[in-house]
Design an enzyme around this catalytic site. Structure first.
Site, short mmCIF file in Angstrom:
data_model
loop_
_atom_site.label_atom_id
_atom_site.label_comp_id
_atom_site.label_asym_id
_atom_site.label_seq_id
_atom_site.Cartn_x
_atom_site.Cartn_y
_atom_site.Cartn_z
CD GLU A 151 -0.35 -4.39 15.54
OE1 GLU A 151 -1.11 -3.41 15.39
OE2 GLU A 151 0.70 -4.34 16.19
CE LYS A 181 -6.63 1.18 8.47
NZ LYS A 181 -7.82 1.80 9.03
NE ARG A 195 -4.32 4.81 17.35
CZ ARG A 195 -3.41 5.32 16.53
NH1 ARG A 195 -3.79 5.91 15.41
NH2 ARG A 195 -2.13 5.23 16.82
NE ARG A 228 -7.31 10.11 13.39
CZ ARG A 228 -7.01 9.33 12.36
NH1 ARG A 228 -7.50 8.13 12.28
NH2 ARG A 228 -6.26 9.77 11.41
CD GLU A 281 -9.57 1.89 15.39
OE1 GLU A 281 -8.59 2.63 15.62
OE2 GLU A 281 -10.39 2.10 14.49
NE ARG A 341 -2.02 10.73 7.49
CZ ARG A 341 -3.01 9.97 7.94
NH1 ARG A 341 -2.99 8.68 7.72
NH2 ARG A 341 -4.01 10.50 8.61
P1 AMP Z 1 -6.63 5.42 8.46
O1 AMP Z 1 -7.59 6.07 9.39
O2 AMP Z 1 -7.26 4.71 7.30
O3 AMP Z 1 -5.48 6.33 8.08
O4 AMP Z 1 -5.93 4.21 9.24
C1 AMP Z 1 -5.24 4.38 10.45
C2 AMP Z 1 -6.18 4.09 11.60
O5 AMP Z 1 -6.46 2.70 11.67
C3 AMP Z 1 -5.56 4.37 12.94
O6 AMP Z 1 -5.65 5.74 13.25
C4 AMP Z 1 -6.42 3.54 13.86
O7 AMP Z 1 -7.57 4.28 14.25
C5 AMP Z 1 -6.89 2.42 12.98
N1 AMP Z 1 -6.35 1.10 13.36
C6 AMP Z 1 -7.10 -0.03 13.38
N2 AMP Z 1 -6.36 -1.08 13.73
C7 AMP Z 1 -5.10 -0.62 13.95
C8 AMP Z 1 -3.87 -1.26 14.33
N3 AMP Z 1 -3.78 -2.56 14.55
N4 AMP Z 1 -2.78 -0.46 14.47
C9 AMP Z 1 -2.86 0.88 14.23
N5 AMP Z 1 -3.99 1.51 13.88
C10 AMP Z 1 -5.10 0.77 13.72
#
Ligand code: AMP
Length: 561
Positions: free
Chosen positions: A255, A257, A262, A277, A306, A416
């Site tokens: 998907e 990102k 969130r 979040r 998101e 995680r």
């Molecule tokens: P990170 O904050 O870099 O650890 O990345 C994870 C975060 O990406 C999640 O907590 C979401 O806020 C965001 N995110 C964006 N698109 C997606 C998606 N398609 N699926 C899950 N998380 C996503």
């Protein structure tokens, strides 16, 4: 006054609780901590279990609740001053000298208790009820009412009780009891499987309530359902590669990102709330998003997604989304400037059914049948080229990268794990001096949880960023050991360190910012490693950061052209 007429035998007095805390505070081993807690739990009444478990974790409210007690240190110090018969300034002086509010308050109360003969015995349920009442006090006179209530509680507290009561009120219990230990103690106390306890915690997001259910037995634990409007912790992602994921799983789901914020959306009939979040209720700040999501489904649902900001059909920087999450006023005006668009990628609950144990592929089917708008597209494939293409399309469209998910995986709240992998362009790193820190919260309350880092300019250290992510619990303990004797100044939860330690800090982008003296701020600052091969004279200079910024904005222009 003991509650001689109470129906419950073995009432847990706040003094008993304080003694358990004291014992835990002097215990370092995880297994010993589990042992101590598991011996206490079976003797507690059903209404005491949730309270004890929350208190021992330094919390008052259920984990899903973002409610606050609304007592600042100031109010507490005034109350202590009143009870101990001294000025607030003297209380603050004492706390600064001791370096620990709990211990200082204990000492102050011990001076007072020599002159007081009457104590009304506090039990944990009563303390809990009084704290809930304090949290509920709102309006103009609430600060005064809160002060009176805190004074009443403290006036009845023995010195040792004062130590822990104060720390609970300040949300800094600092006895080193983590959620994992409490989970294992519940399992041990009631002879139930630890995985079952963990599962119930994930679904209910309320460790206290899970303890109560565990006392009833495994059937009650197995039968847990997600409750609407009790937000569930978000599933999180690790870093990884497309090739490894395909090698391990064959087919994978990709998907976009989205670079936004969130959200978790709960809806029953026409009643809906949106959580951030951090599980805060942000419904009031995002009425447009709520309206869109309500129009996207006729079902009772919990959706995960998101929200991004769109202007002229392009995603806007993450900061514009954040601003809206925090905004309380002028919402109509803010709505015109940028459009907030939710992207829904998961479903946790549908019409009374909890879906988190289903594999992602099944959840996706439910999602596609229940939600008609704002669905995040998903590509399922075992072909690396197809996934690479999706990645490129994502970046070209202005998204952050892609998320790769394992189709057979359940939704694991708060985890995680390796079932969600994020793929995004490499981050840059800077070597920076650690010049300050702040005490952590919750299970990290006994270590420093975030750090102020600085670059150098003409021999001076210039603050550049705060770093709070990227450190494991082990790394936090390691840094704590290194820095605990390097504290040269304290102010509330903040400390200043004697400079010496160097962190390598990753970041996504440099931004011009007035917040830090350097004039720049790091977007997504992230701890990478301790550079014990470097000292403070080796850290990044402000000049080189300026250069990096110039290079970065040139390449951004080239990218847009
Ligand atoms: P990170 O904050 O870099 O650890 O990345 C994870 C975060 O990406 C999640 O907590 C979401 O806020 C965001 N995110 C964006 N698109 C997606 C998606 N398609 N699926 C899950 N998380 C996503």
């Amino acid at each position: 006054m003991h509650q001689a007429t109470s129906q419950v035998r073995n009432t847990m007095f706040f003094m008993d609780f304080s003694r358990v805390c004291e014992q835990l505070e002097g215990t370092a081993g995880r297994l010993d901590i589990i042992d101590i807690i598991s011996q206490v739990l079976p003797g507690l009444a059903p209404e005491e279990l949730p309270v004890f478990v929350r208190f021992i974790m330094g919390r008052i409210f259920p984990d899903w609740s973002s409610r606050k007690l609304g007592i600042g240190p100031n109010l507490l110090y005034v109350a202590i001053g009143y009870v101990a018969g001294m000025k607030k300034e003297e209380v603050v002086e004492k706390i600064n000298a001791t370096g620990d509010a709990g211990l200082a308050i204990e000492e102050l109360l011990s001076i007072k208790s020599q002159t007081t003969f009457f104590h009304e015995e506090l039990d944990i349920v009563r303390v809990y009820n009084e704290l809930i009442a304090i949290a509920e006090m709102e309006g103009k006179k609430s600060q005064r009412e809160k002060l009176l209530a805190v004074r009443r509680l403290l006036a009845n507290a023995h010195p040792l009780e004062g130590r822990y009561l104060a720390r609970i009120m300040l949300e800094e219990l600092r006895i080193g009891v983590g959620e994992g230990s409490v989970r294992d103690a519940i399992a041990k106390a009631f002879a139930v499987d630890s995985a079952l306890v963990e599962h119930a915690i994930q679904a209910l997001n309320d460790t206290g309530e899970v303890a109560r259910l565990a006392k009833l037995g495994p059937i009650a634990l197995r039968d847990v359902h997600i409750t609407l409007f009790h937000p569930v912790r978000m599933m999180l992602a690790q870093q990884g590669t497309i090739a490894d994921m395909i090698k391990e799983h064959g087919q994978i789901a990709a998907e976009y990102k989205y670079d936004g914020s969130r959200f978790q959306f709960h809806k029953k009939g026409n009643w809906a709330r949106l959580y951030s979040r951090r599980l805060e209720d942000v419904t009031g700040s995002l009425p447009d998003v709520i309206e869109k999501l309500i129009s996207a489904t006729e079902h009772d649902v919990i959706l995960d997604g998101e929200v991004i900001a769109i202007k002229d059909s392009k995603p806007m920087p993450f900061q514009s989304v954040l601003r809206r999450f925090r905004r309380r006023h002028d919402i109509a005006e803010a709505q015109d400037a940028i459009e907030m668009v939710p992207n829904v990628f998961d479903i946790l609950y549908l019409d009374g059914e909890t879906l988190i144990d289903l594999p992602l592929s099944e959840r996706r089917k439910h999602l596609e049948s229940a939600v008609t708008l704002y669905l995040a597209p998903q590509v399922v494939s075992s072909d690396p080229l197809e996934i690479e293409r999706t990645y490129k399309t994502a970046l070209d469209a202005g998204h952050e990268g892609i998320m790769i998910k394992v189709p057979a995986s359940p939704y694991s709240p708060g985890q995680r794990g390796k079932n969600w992998i994020k793929i995004k362009p490499e981050v840059d790193t800077l070597d920076l001096a650690v010049i300050g820190g702040e005490w952590g919260e919750g299970k990290r309350a006994h270590v420093f949880g975030s750090f102020l880092v600085a670059c150098q300019d003409g021999g001076k250290l210039i603050p550049l960023s705060r770093v709070a992510t990227g450190l494991s619990d082990e790394q936090l303990s390691e840094v704590y050991e290194l820095m605990k004797d390097k504290v040269i100044k304290k102010s509330g939860k903040e400390v200043t360190f004697e400079p010496g330690l160097v962190f390598e800090v990753g970041y996504a982008e440099l931004q011009v910012s007035p917040t830090y003296q350097a004039g720049f701020a790091l977007r997504f600052p992230r701890f990478i490693r301790i550079r014990d091969d470097k000292d403070v004279t080796d850290i990044e200079t402000l000049d080189s950061i300026r250069e990096r910024y110039q290079r970065q904005s040139k390449s951004a222009q080239a990218y847009q052209a």
